[in-house]
Write a protein that holds these residues in place. Structure first.
Motif, PDB file in Angstrom:
ATOM      1  N   UNK A  75     -12.479   1.634  17.396  1.00  0.00           N
ATOM      2  CA  UNK A  75     -12.292   1.800  18.925  1.00  0.00           C
ATOM      3  C   UNK A  75     -10.832   2.519  19.447  1.00  0.00           C
ATOM      4  N   UNK A  76      -9.734   1.644  18.659  1.00  0.00           N
ATOM      5  CA  UNK A  76      -8.400   2.186  18.903  1.00  0.00           C
ATOM      6  C   UNK A  76      -8.180   3.673  18.531  1.00  0.00           C
ATOM      7  N   UNK A  77      -8.843   4.093  17.596  1.00  0.00           N
ATOM      8  CA  UNK A  77      -8.841   5.553  17.252  1.00  0.00           C
ATOM      9  C   UNK A  77      -9.644   6.375  18.050  1.00  0.00           C
ATOM     10  N   UNK A 116      -1.764   9.916  12.056  1.00  0.00           N
ATOM     11  CA  UNK A 116      -1.572  10.293  10.625  1.00  0.00           C
ATOM     12  C   UNK A 116      -2.172   9.470   9.621  1.00  0.00           C
ATOM     13  N   UNK A 142       0.870  -1.283   0.023  1.00  0.00           N
ATOM     14  CA  UNK A 142      -0.074   0.030   0.058  1.00  0.00           C
ATOM     15  C   UNK A 142       0.770   1.442   0.019  1.00  0.00           C
ATOM     16  N   UNK A 201     -10.097   5.591  21.480  1.00  0.00           N
ATOM     17  CA  UNK A 201      -9.694   5.628  22.634  1.00  0.00           C
ATOM     18  C   UNK A 201      -9.407   6.968  23.429  1.00  0.00           C
ATOM     19  N   UNK A 218      -8.983  10.292  18.573  1.00  0.00           N
ATOM     20  CA  UNK A 218      -7.711  11.334  19.414  1.00  0.00           C
ATOM     21  C   UNK A 218      -7.049  12.066  18.181  1.00  0.00           C
ATOM     22  N   UNK A 231      -1.616   1.583   8.131  1.00  0.00           N
ATOM     23  CA  UNK A 231      -1.067   0.193   8.599  1.00  0.00           C
ATOM     24  C   UNK A 231      -2.005  -0.377   9.683  1.00  0.00           C
ATOM     25  N   UNK A 232      -2.836   0.443  10.065  1.00  0.00           N
ATOM     26  CA  UNK A 232      -3.811  -0.167  11.263  1.00  0.00           C
ATOM     27  C   UNK A 232      -4.966  -1.051  10.502  1.00  0.00           C
ATOM     28  N   UNK A 267     -10.297  -1.275  15.081  1.00  0.00           N
ATOM     29  CA  UNK A 267      -9.667  -0.301  14.923  1.00  0.00           C
ATOM     30  C   UNK A 267     -10.115   0.960  15.035  1.00  0.00           C
ATOM     31  N   UNK A 270      -0.528   7.396   7.543  1.00  0.00           N
ATOM     32  CA  UNK A 270       0.156   6.297   7.380  1.00  0.00           C
ATOM     33  C   UNK A 270      -0.107   5.466   8.475  1.00  0.00           C
ATOM     34  N   UNK A 271      -0.318   5.776   9.706  1.00  0.00           N
ATOM     35  CA  UNK A 271      -0.673   5.352  10.845  1.00  0.00           C
ATOM     36  C   UNK A 271      -2.200   4.467  10.620  1.00  0.00           C
ATOM     37  N   UNK A 328      -4.121  -2.706   7.689  1.00  0.00           N
ATOM     38  CA  UNK A 328      -3.479  -3.546   6.646  1.00  0.00           C
ATOM     39  C   UNK A 328      -3.960  -4.977   6.748  1.00  0.00           C
ATOM     40  N   UNK A 384      -3.686  13.543  16.187  1.00  0.00           N
ATOM     41  CA  UNK A 384      -2.114  13.197  16.062  1.00  0.00           C
ATOM     42  C   UNK A 384      -2.004  11.930  15.205  1.00  0.00           C
TER      43      UNK A 384
END
Lengths: 192, 192
Positions: free
Chosen positions: B183-185, B150, B120, B187, B146, B156-157, B181, B152-153, B159, B148
Motif C-alpha cells: 500500500x505504501x508503494x 529504489x 541484507x 500510495x 509510485x 529496507x521496507x 508495504x 534499496x528502499x 526488512x 522513484x
DNA sequence: ACCTGAACACCGTTCAAGT
DNA sequence: ACCTGAACACCGTTCAAGT
C-alpha cells in the motif's frame, strides 16, 4: 523461586550494578563486541560480580537498551499535545531514527546478542510499545490511519531502520523509508 | 594482488569447498551458532582447509545465503510473465517470506555473522537486487506503484520479515506487513 | 551477603609438517 | 598446490576462598 525482583540490594551492590551499566553503554556504543571481561574491568568489579548481575551478554545488552530507549518513548505524549496526530507520529519516527543512528553500536550489539528472533520484539511490553500504542490510537481515532494496525505491525514496518548504515546519507534513506511506511498506514484511511 | 577470482582450483580442492558449503547449509539452518570446527569436521576437512576457503564466519554464511537466495530471485521473471505487475510483486514478496521462514536458522546466522550494518545490504548487487529491480521497473512502467522507489528502499521496507518468529502465526504477521508495504508503494501511484 | 580473580571450557585462527 | 591437526590466543563462565 528466584525472588520476584524485590530484595533491596546492598548499597555497594547497587553501585556496582549501576557502574556496570554506565560503562556498558559507553563501551557497547563504541564497539558492539567489547569483551564482557573488559567491561567488568573498566567498571572495577570482578568477573563474578559481573555475572551475578547479568548472567549473559544478552541480559546486559537488553538492560542497557531498555534504559536508553525510554527517552525516545517519553517524547510521544508531548508530541501528541502540540501537533496533529499524524504529524506527531511522523515526527516521532524521525526522532527514533535519529536516536537509532546515534546509538548504532548499541543496535549492533542488540542484533548480535539476541540469538533467536526479535531484537526489538525482545523488548516486550516496554516503554516503546506504550508509546507506539498511544500514537497509533490517537491516529486511528482521528481517522488519519487505517484501523486495526497493531504496535507489533508498526514495529515490523520500521524494522528497516536498524539496517541503515549510520555513516553516509542515512537521513535521506531513513526519510524515504518512513514516508513509505506512513503512506502505507494511511492508505484509504477510514476503510477496512 | 590476491587473484581476481580465477585460478581453476584443483579438483579435490573444489570438492572440499562444495562439501563444506553443503554441510554448512544443513548445519546453520539447524542452529545459527554451530562451531565452524564442527562444520569442518562433518565435511571431513581439516581446520586449515576450512580457513583457506572461508577466512571467517561471515564469509561462509554470506556464501551459503547467496546460494540459497538465488532460487527465490529466479522466480521473479516467471511471475511477471503470468501476472499483472503488482500481483507479481506481491506474490514474490510472499514467496520471499515463505523462504525466509523456512530458512530461519540461516537468517539468524546472517544477522549474527554480519557485524556492522546491513545483513541484507551485504549481499550487494546479487540476484535479489536484480529481481527487485525487475519487479519495481515493471510496476513503475505500468503505473501501479509510485515512481522513484529504489531496490534499496524496497529491501529496507521489507526488512521486518527477518524479525518474524517462524513458529506461531507468521503467515498472518508477514501478510499484514507486506500488505502495508504494498500500500505504501502504491500510495498515489502516478504522482511524485 | 556480596566480592574477587584464578581456573576451566570452548571456539576461532595460525602454522609447521606432511602428501 | 593443497591438506592435516596440534598449538595458540581469547572470551565466556564458574567456583573456592575471602571480607
Amino acid at each position: 523461586m528466584q525472588q520476584g525482583n524485590e530484595a533491596p540490594l546492598r548499597s555497594d551492590a547497587q553501585r556496582n550494578r549501576e557502574r556496570i551499566l554506565e560503562v556498558a553503554l559507553t563501551e557497547l556504543t563504541r564497539s558492539a563486541c567489547t569483551p564482557l571481561s573488559a567491561i567488568a574491568k573498566k567498571a572495577g568489579v570482578g568477573q563474578g560480580t559481573f555475572y551475578r548481575n547479568f548472567p549473559n551478554r544478552e541480559a546486559l545488552v537488553l538492560e542497557v537498551y531498555r534504559h536508553e530507549v525510554q527517552q525516545v518513548a517519553d517524547a510521544a505524549p508531548q508530541l501528541l499535545e502540540t501537533r496533529a496526530p499524524d504529524q506527531a507520529l511522523r515526527e516521532w519516527m524521525d526522532r527514533l531514527a535519529q536516536y537509532a543512528m546515534a546509538k548504532a553500536g548499541l543496535a549492533d550489539a542488540m542484533r548480535q546478542a539476541t540469538s533467536a528472533h526479535g531484537s526489538l520484539a525482545k523488548l516486550g511490553h516496554g516503554p516503546v510499545t506504550s508509546a507506539v500504542t498511544l500514537l497509533l490510537k490517537a491516529n486511528e481515532e482521528a481517522g488519519t490511519i487505517r484501523p486495526g494496525v497493531t504496535p507489533d505491525d508498526f514495529v515490523l514496518a520500521i524494522a528497516g531502520l536498524w539496517q541503515i548504515d549510520p555513516h553516509g546519507d542515512w537521513q535521506a534513506r531513513a526519510g524515504r523509508l518512513l514516508d513509505l511506511v506512513m503512506d502505507g498506514l494511511r492508505a484509504g484511511a477510514p476503510g477496512a
